[in-house]
Design a protein around this motif. Structure first.
Motif, short mmCIF file in Angstrom:
data_model
loop_
_atom_site.label_atom_id
_atom_site.label_comp_id
_atom_site.label_asym_id
_atom_site.label_seq_id
_atom_site.Cartn_x
_atom_site.Cartn_y
_atom_site.Cartn_z
N GLY A 76 0.71 -1.32 -0.14
CA GLY A 76 -0.11 -0.03 0.02
C GLY A 76 0.98 1.13 0.07
N VAL A 80 -0.94 4.56 -0.98
CA VAL A 80 -1.20 5.88 0.05
C VAL A 80 -0.64 7.43 -0.66
CG1 VAL A 80 -0.28 6.88 2.18
CG2 VAL A 80 -1.29 4.59 1.94
N PHE A 109 -3.84 1.31 4.44
CA PHE A 109 -5.11 2.27 3.98
C PHE A 109 -5.67 2.54 5.36
CE2 PHE A 109 -4.30 0.17 -0.28
CZ PHE A 109 -3.65 1.04 -0.85
N PHE A 114 -7.55 6.26 4.71
CA PHE A 114 -8.06 6.17 3.35
C PHE A 114 -8.94 4.85 3.20
CE2 PHE A 114 -3.93 8.52 1.90
CZ PHE A 114 -4.62 9.77 1.95
N VAL A 118 -10.49 3.53 -1.00
CA VAL A 118 -9.84 2.36 -1.84
C VAL A 118 -10.52 1.20 -2.01
CG1 VAL A 118 -8.34 1.76 0.03
CG2 VAL A 118 -7.45 1.44 -2.27
#
Ligand SMILES: C[S@@+](CC[C@H](N)C(=O)[O-])C[C@H]1O[C@@H](n2cnc3c(N)ncnc32)[C@H](O)[C@@H]1O
Length: 225
Positions: A76, A80, A109, A114, A118
């Motif tokens: 990730g 990011v 994430f 986030f 995602v």
């Protein structure tokens, strides 16, 4: 300050690389934590370099991207960076073949705040891309997975990016062997695919493209038609 040894930056000069890292601080505590947690989980250390992560964020900002597609999630790290560059309202579809990698990325994430922006698609991207087509067109596509797939991913991006959207691809220098494939016979299929990808990106007519000369080679194209 390990990136000069891991991923070259600054014309091969350690001094320049250290200076640039000191001034531009490409990796903050959150990204450093992702890198370290990925290592502890046994993931291969093949995330983008620190400056490549910063390039992704800045280029996503420059493109005003709100919808991005990434092929190759790993833990990730680059995802990011892309989400940071897209700001509020940015959304990322990211594709990953290996569940253990996706598991680390989910946590990355979540920690970055986030999780709701995602979607991690587990499985072969070459088979999974079709499922996100109704969500398009995209503003940005980033390639960082199987090199043999780059020509097909480029063709997909040519169809599903908006005009003005950008295509980014890491490892476009083929680990230094793209201009001298005889020196790396084991990598011949990947190098052939990377060469085909570069030729089509540069001369295929749908993109105006250049190379950002990072150690890995970050290909960058804007879709023009
Ligand atoms: C270089 S790593 C990605 C690094 C990541 N972009 C980053 O910088 O944080 C490549 C990843 O692509 C995944 N991968 C390889 N082939 C794939 C495919 N056909 N579809 C989806 N993922 C694939 C690998 O399992 C690996 O996790």
């Amino acid at each position: 300050m390990q990136s000069p040894r891991e991923k070259g930056f600054g014309q091969g000069s350690l001094e320049l690389a250290r200076w640039a890292e000191g001034v531009f601080a490409p990796e903050d505590a959150l990204l450093n934590e992702i890198r370290q947690r990925s290592d502890r989980a046994g993931l291969p250390a093949i995330h983008v370099g620190r400056f490549d992560g910063l390039h992704l964020e800045v280029l996503a900002r420059l493109a005003g991207a709100k919808k991005a597609v990434e092929i190759g999630t790993l833990g990730g790290y680059s995802g990011v960076c892309l989400l940071r560059g897209m700001g509020d309202g940015g959304r990322l579809h990211t594709f990953e073949l290996v569940e253990a990698h996706a598991e680390v990325a989910r946590e990355s994430f979540r920690r970055a705040g986030f999780a709701d922006r995602v979607t991690i698609h587990l499985g072969n991207a070459q088979e999974g891309l079709r499922a996100i087509e109704p969500d398009g067109p995209s503003d940005l596509v980033f390639l960082d997975a199987d090199k043999a797939g780059y020509p097909a991913y480029l063709a997909w991006a040519g169809e599903h990016l908006r005009v003005g959207g950008i295509l980014l691809a890491d490892n476009a220098f083929g680990w230094g062997y793209i201009a001298n494939p005889e020196a790396a016979p084991d990598a011949a299929p990947s190098l052939r695919a990377l060469n085909e990808f570069a030729e089509r990106l540069a001369r295929g007519g749908r993109f105006r493209a250049t190379m950002i000369p990072t150690e890995e080679g970050l290909a960058l194209g804007v879709k023009v038609r």
